[in-house]
Design a protein around this motif. Sequence first.
Motif, PDB file in Angstrom:
ATOM      1  N   HIS A  53       0.806  -1.161  -0.068  1.00  0.00           N
ATOM      2  CA  HIS A  53      -0.073   0.109  -0.169  1.00  0.00           C
ATOM      3  C   HIS A  53       0.739   1.187   0.056  1.00  0.00           C
ATOM      4  CE1 HIS A  53       1.124  -0.789   4.214  1.00  0.00           C
ATOM      5  NE2 HIS A  53       0.956   0.430   4.624  1.00  0.00           N
ATOM      6  N   ASP A 189      -1.579   0.334   7.089  1.00  0.00           N
ATOM      7  CA  ASP A 189      -2.530   0.800   5.816  1.00  0.00           C
ATOM      8  C   ASP A 189      -3.882   1.137   6.349  1.00  0.00           C
ATOM      9  OD1 ASP A 189      -3.898   0.711   3.464  1.00  0.00           O
ATOM     10  OD2 ASP A 189      -3.701  -1.469   2.960  1.00  0.00           O
ATOM     11  N   ASP A 191      -5.937   2.819   4.477  1.00  0.00           N
ATOM     12  CA  ASP A 191      -7.108   2.237   3.413  1.00  0.00           C
ATOM     13  C   ASP A 191      -7.908   1.241   3.864  1.00  0.00           C
ATOM     14  OD1 ASP A 191      -6.791   4.888   2.318  1.00  0.00           O
ATOM     15  OD2 ASP A 191      -5.376   4.057   0.724  1.00  0.00           O
ATOM     16  N   ASP A 192      -7.269   0.425   4.690  1.00  0.00           N
ATOM     17  CA  ASP A 192      -7.765  -0.834   4.922  1.00  0.00           C
ATOM     18  C   ASP A 192      -8.871  -0.477   6.005  1.00  0.00           C
ATOM     19  OD1 ASP A 192      -8.439  -3.304   6.473  1.00  0.00           O
ATOM     20  OD2 ASP A 192      -6.684  -3.988   5.637  1.00  0.00           O
ATOM     21  N   VAL A 195      -7.883  -1.694   9.846  1.00  0.00           N
ATOM     22  CA  VAL A 195      -6.696  -1.103  10.199  1.00  0.00           C
ATOM     23  C   VAL A 195      -7.251   0.188  10.519  1.00  0.00           C
ATOM     24  CG1 VAL A 195      -4.492  -0.126   9.784  1.00  0.00           C
ATOM     25  CG2 VAL A 195      -5.283  -2.584   8.765  1.00  0.00           C
ATOM     26  N   ARG A 196      -7.958   1.099   9.595  1.00  0.00           N
ATOM     27  CA  ARG A 196      -8.373   2.477   9.729  1.00  0.00           C
ATOM     28  C   ARG A 196      -9.211   2.552  11.236  1.00  0.00           C
ATOM     29  NH1 ARG A 196      -8.634   6.489   5.995  1.00  0.00           N
ATOM     30  NH2 ARG A 196     -10.170   8.341   6.444  1.00  0.00           N
ATOM     31  N   GLY A 451       1.169  -5.669   7.095  1.00  0.00           N
ATOM     32  CA  GLY A 451      -0.236  -6.198   7.429  1.00  0.00           C
ATOM     33  C   GLY A 451      -0.155  -6.509   9.107  1.00  0.00           C
ATOM     34  N   GLY A 454      -2.857  -4.711  11.319  1.00  0.00           N
ATOM     35  CA  GLY A 454      -4.226  -5.058  11.023  1.00  0.00           C
ATOM     36  C   GLY A 454      -5.005  -5.153  12.498  1.00  0.00           C
ATOM     37  N   SER A 455      -6.235  -5.489  12.458  1.00  0.00           N
ATOM     38  CA  SER A 455      -7.065  -5.573  13.478  1.00  0.00           C
ATOM     39  C   SER A 455      -6.802  -6.771  14.271  1.00  0.00           C
ATOM     40  CB  SER A 455      -8.635  -5.646  13.043  1.00  0.00           C
ATOM     41  OG  SER A 455      -8.806  -6.670  12.464  1.00  0.00           O
TER      42      SER A 455
END
Length: 455
Positions: A53, A189, A191-192, A195-196, A451, A454-455
């Motif tokens: 990304h 990232d 835009d994910d 993650v946002r 990555g 991430g969540s």
Amino acid sequence: MNAPRTAAELPVVVVGAGPVGLAAAAHLVERGLRPLVLERGAAAGAAVREWGHVRLFSTWAELTDEAAEKLLAPTGWSRPDPAAYPTGGDWAERYLQPLADALGDRVRYGTAVTGVSRAGRDRLVDADREGRPFVVHVATADGGEARLHAHAVIDASGTWTTPSPAGASGLPALGERAAADRVCYRVPDLDDPAVRARYAGRRTAVIGSGASAFTALAGLAELAKADDGAGTQAVWILRRGLSGATYGGGEADRLPARGALGLAAKAAVDQGHAEAVTGFRAEGVERDGDGRLILVSEDGQRLDPVDEVIVLTGFRPDLSFLSELRLDLDIRLQAPVELAPLIDPNQHSCGTVRPHGHRELSHPEQGVYLVGMKSYGRAPTFLALTGYEQVRSVAAALAGDLEAADRVQLTLPETGVCSGGGLPARTESSAFSARSLVTVGGAVTEAGGGGCCGS
């Protein structure tokens, strides 16, 4: 099964199918040598894809290798616009994977190198050492193990898998491992959606002073301005104070996108989206009653709680699988001892480096080379062009053409400041993404991304 005994029967093992590893293979093919590229991931540029990304601050013209392009030409490959700035994903899909495909069965995926030595000789034994081939132990994706033999070994595995910790001593801060659920070591990232959501409306500490930190700060500032990001706040943790050099070279940087990233980080601070905390050397991470994290400095200073911590303090080489080889590494950088003085950030960090090749990259163990980002050890500011020239020289040396191997030429763009790098993101007046790559411009595996956030 007996190992082949002549160099002609043995391949040159290349560790890693990233930009520099694949370029090494292309140069070996051009020299009539037989490469065998071992990649632990399932595709070419596996590490690059993890920060896919992120937009690089080098253009396509600075990201492709000449020998690689020659190998690609018969396949119908189309060279991207040389003036464009690709993302990591673009680099992997439009260049690295086609190059690996052109190399065919010379590239093996799902193959992790677990050890390298001399066949029948550990690092202690002198007798007939140089006459023995290298033995390379690998672990395969299906859980199996294998032993390969090689005429030479080129380690282009990078440093992506070994990020440095938050602790200012070089060790994880006390409590850092226990706080792993709220600590990330890559540029997120944003835009994910998952993650946002992790960062939107929350208070995040960003530890680091390089391009990756600039990228994260710029991204969080953009999130704070968005409708779904109200309340997003960054706390920028710096081990040193703020100065004119903190944000990099700005408009003086010869890589415009790199200079712009530092300006975007400065805007994040100036506009109140990021609070700078200077002179803070983290030694502890504690939790409050709500599970939020409290950073504690070596002198006992405690910061207000944060929801998340992004640690962007650089990378370091994984030397564990090379422990049976006789390497000559600088005690500070863990880079080849002849290369270290050229790149040591304790002495200079202008983003330039004197031309170097196989001689600076060689070791007492003849036939083994650390190249690419891994050759820099813990030093930053690595560019892909550096790695391409390194492997051109190494391939020539392995082919016995020392005249060509010693004819090293390299001109790199300066950062515009001799105390750190910097980079930009997209603002209303900038053509660059707020997620422009900021760790090692045009870098190999070392850019921010990832990555793991991430969540």
